[in-house]
Design a protein around this motif. Sequence first.
Motif, PDB file in Angstrom:
ATOM      1  N   ASP A   1       0.834  -1.205   0.000  1.00  0.00           N
ATOM      2  CA  ASP A   1       0.000   0.000   0.000  1.00  0.00           C
ATOM      3  C   ASP A   1       0.872   1.260   0.000  1.00  0.00           C
ATOM      4  O   ASP A   1       0.545   2.247  -0.667  1.00  0.00           O
ATOM      5  CB  ASP A   1      -0.897   0.026   1.235  1.00  0.00           C
ATOM      6  N   VAL A   2       1.947   1.237   0.763  1.00  0.00           N
ATOM      7  CA  VAL A   2       2.846   2.396   0.785  1.00  0.00           C
ATOM      8  C   VAL A   2       3.431   2.629  -0.599  1.00  0.00           C
ATOM      9  O   VAL A   2       3.568   3.778  -1.049  1.00  0.00           O
ATOM     10  CB  VAL A   2       3.950   2.197   1.838  1.00  0.00           C
ATOM     11  N   GLU A   3       3.763   1.558  -1.309  1.00  0.00           N
ATOM     12  CA  GLU A   3       4.270   1.707  -2.662  1.00  0.00           C
ATOM     13  C   GLU A   3       3.206   2.298  -3.589  1.00  0.00           C
ATOM     14  O   GLU A   3       3.513   3.143  -4.443  1.00  0.00           O
ATOM     15  CB  GLU A   3       4.757   0.355  -3.198  1.00  0.00           C
ATOM     16  N   GLN A   4       1.964   1.892  -3.415  1.00  0.00           N
ATOM     17  CA  GLN A   4       0.885   2.483  -4.196  1.00  0.00           C
ATOM     18  C   GLN A   4       0.709   3.960  -3.867  1.00  0.00           C
ATOM     19  O   GLN A   4       0.395   4.776  -4.757  1.00  0.00           O
ATOM     20  CB  GLN A   4      -0.424   1.724  -3.947  1.00  0.00           C
ATOM     21  N   LEU A   5       0.914   4.331  -2.619  1.00  0.00           N
ATOM     22  CA  LEU A   5       0.837   5.740  -2.228  1.00  0.00           C
ATOM     23  C   LEU A   5       1.957   6.541  -2.896  1.00  0.00           C
ATOM     24  O   LEU A   5       1.730   7.671  -3.352  1.00  0.00           O
ATOM     25  CB  LEU A   5       0.907   5.866  -0.708  1.00  0.00           C
ATOM     26  N   ARG A   6       3.147   5.970  -2.962  1.00  0.00           N
ATOM     27  CA  ARG A   6       4.255   6.654  -3.656  1.00  0.00           C
ATOM     28  C   ARG A   6       3.873   6.945  -5.105  1.00  0.00           C
ATOM     29  O   ARG A   6       4.078   8.070  -5.604  1.00  0.00           O
ATOM     30  CB  ARG A   6       5.520   5.801  -3.619  1.00  0.00           C
ATOM     31  N   LEU A   7       3.315   5.956  -5.778  1.00  0.00           N
ATOM     32  CA  LEU A   7       2.908   6.144  -7.163  1.00  0.00           C
ATOM     33  C   LEU A   7       1.812   7.192  -7.272  1.00  0.00           C
ATOM     34  O   LEU A   7       1.824   8.038  -8.186  1.00  0.00           O
ATOM     35  CB  LEU A   7       2.446   4.812  -7.746  1.00  0.00           C
ATOM     36  N   HIS A   8       0.867   7.157  -6.348  1.00  0.00           N
ATOM     37  CA  HIS A   8      -0.230   8.129  -6.341  1.00  0.00           C
ATOM     38  C   HIS A   8       0.293   9.553  -6.180  1.00  0.00           C
ATOM     39  O   HIS A   8      -0.221  10.489  -6.822  1.00  0.00           O
ATOM     40  CB  HIS A   8      -1.197   7.796  -5.207  1.00  0.00           C
ATOM     41  N   LEU A   9       1.322   9.724  -5.354  1.00  0.00           N
ATOM     42  CA  LEU A   9       1.891  11.052  -5.116  1.00  0.00           C
ATOM     43  C   LEU A   9       2.818  11.496  -6.245  1.00  0.00           C
ATOM     44  O   LEU A   9       3.283  12.640  -6.243  1.00  0.00           O
ATOM     45  CB  LEU A   9       2.649  11.062  -3.786  1.00  0.00           C
ATOM     46  N   GLY A  10       3.111  10.603  -7.169  1.00  0.00           N
ATOM     47  CA  GLY A  10       3.957  10.943  -8.294  1.00  0.00           C
ATOM     48  C   GLY A  10       5.415  11.128  -7.938  1.00  0.00           C
ATOM     49  O   GLY A  10       6.115  11.951  -8.536  1.00  0.00           O
ATOM     50  N   LEU A  11       5.894  10.335  -6.976  1.00  0.00           N
ATOM     51  CA  LEU A  11       7.261  10.479  -6.481  1.00  0.00           C
ATOM     52  C   LEU A  11       8.145   9.362  -7.010  1.00  0.00           C
ATOM     53  O   LEU A  11       7.744   8.199  -7.035  1.00  0.00           O
ATOM     54  CB  LEU A  11       7.272  10.453  -4.946  1.00  0.00           C
ATOM     55  N   ASP A  12       9.364   9.721  -7.397  1.00  0.00           N
ATOM     56  CA  ASP A  12      10.335   8.698  -7.788  1.00  0.00           C
ATOM     57  C   ASP A  12      10.795   7.899  -6.574  1.00  0.00           C
ATOM     58  O   ASP A  12      10.975   6.674  -6.646  1.00  0.00           O
ATOM     59  CB  ASP A  12      11.546   9.337  -8.464  1.00  0.00           C
ATOM     60  N   ARG A  13      11.017   8.620  -5.471  1.00  0.00           N
ATOM     61  CA  ARG A  13      11.455   7.975  -4.229  1.00  0.00           C
ATOM     62  C   ARG A  13      10.737   8.628  -3.058  1.00  0.00           C
ATOM     63  O   ARG A  13      10.272   9.762  -3.148  1.00  0.00           O
ATOM     64  CB  ARG A  13      12.973   8.068  -4.066  1.00  0.00           C
ATOM     65  N   LEU A  14      10.685   7.919  -1.962  1.00  0.00           N
ATOM     66  CA  LEU A  14       9.835   8.296  -0.841  1.00  0.00           C
ATOM     67  C   LEU A  14      10.671   8.646   0.384  1.00  0.00           C
ATOM     68  O   LEU A  14      11.614   7.935   0.730  1.00  0.00           O
ATOM     69  CB  LEU A  14       8.919   7.117  -0.517  1.00  0.00           C
ATOM     70  N   LEU A  15      10.306   9.764   1.029  1.00  0.00           N
ATOM     71  CA  LEU A  15      10.799  10.067   2.372  1.00  0.00           C
ATOM     72  C   LEU A  15       9.792   9.478   3.354  1.00  0.00           C
ATOM     73  O   LEU A  15       8.635   9.914   3.393  1.00  0.00           O
ATOM     74  CB  LEU A  15      10.916  11.578   2.585  1.00  0.00           C
ATOM     75  N   LEU A  16      10.221   8.523   4.147  1.00  0.00           N
ATOM     76  CA  LEU A  16       9.309   7.741   4.978  1.00  0.00           C
ATOM     77  C   LEU A  16       9.706   7.849   6.437  1.00  0.00           C
ATOM     78  O   LEU A  16      10.884   7.723   6.781  1.00  0.00           O
ATOM     79  CB  LEU A  16       9.349   6.278   4.525  1.00  0.00           C
ATOM     80  N   LEU A  17       8.715   8.101   7.284  1.00  0.00           N
ATOM     81  CA  LEU A  17       8.915   8.165   8.735  1.00  0.00           C
ATOM     82  C   LEU A  17       7.933   7.213   9.390  1.00  0.00           C
ATOM     83  O   LEU A  17       6.763   7.152   9.008  1.00  0.00           O
ATOM     84  CB  LEU A  17       8.696   9.591   9.228  1.00  0.00           C
ATOM     85  N   GLY A  18       8.404   6.461  10.356  1.00  0.00           N
ATOM     86  CA  GLY A  18       7.533   5.591  11.140  1.00  0.00           C
ATOM     87  C   GLY A  18       7.767   5.810  12.612  1.00  0.00           C
ATOM     88  O   GLY A  18       8.890   6.085  13.036  1.00  0.00           O
TER      89      GLY A  18
END
Length: 283
Positions: free
Chosen positions: A81-98
């Motif tokens: 799902d997080v990968e789908q969110l990256r695609l939805h946001l149109g980002l090549d790479r993701l800054l992720l915080l948990g």
Amino acid sequence: MPTYFGSDGATLHYDELTQAGADRPPVVALAGGAAMHPRYLGDLAGLGDAQRLILPHLRGVGRTPLPDSVQTASFWRQAEDVEQLRLHLGLDRLLLLGHSAGTRLAISYAARFPDRLAGLVLVTPPAGYLVDEPSDTPALIDARRGDPVFDAAVAGWATGPGSHDDAGFNAWYQQVAPLGYAAWGERERDHASTALYCFAANRAYFSVEPPADLASRLAEVLAPVLVVAGAQDCSAGLAPVRALSALFPAGELAVIDGCGHHPWVEQPAAFRTALDAFLRPLS
């Protein structure tokens, strides 16, 4: 509320906090609990004023329903799902915080999609499932014994929730909440009152075991990683968190003094100092 499609085509929800800094890449922040409503993250000590902040409602939390397949709501599978969110946001790479249990999902994403990660922040992560370092939480707890409120929280943690439903689980959390903070003042009590769990989502989150080689796979995560530890964190501890930071080739550790499990609440200035120094080169 903005939405996107998850790995199974379901509609998933997220909050977006954007004030200044809309031209900077967003930070996607994964709430812990597990399965706590992301409202308890607030704006992460003002991060939402400086940078776009995306707060997903994970499976079964807030506006996002539980799937028919319980395993789809596990922290291992929600990486998709997080990968789908990256695609939805149109980002090549993701800054992720948990944060806390949310770091399990963040780590799962890092292990499964390392090339899609621009940077990773792990805030007070539970690390016992990844490292062999003995936990120092018993010593941290012993150092605070004698405070009646804290002692009652320790006893409540040992007993567990009185009933396995949302009401019982949330009532239990309010009883044990003092364990999560280095002090228990008005600020901490107000923050604890924002916690809201979904018990079924909590159980589903742990329905899939990660692969046995997960710890070794973190050596393939080449993106910068910041691990934030509370020096008085009676939940995650300090020693295992320190050991976790060493598993990443580009890992660094920030230890915040006078702090338990919620550094953006307890020590907001120190938290932002560490976070901003890490994010600045990546933005």
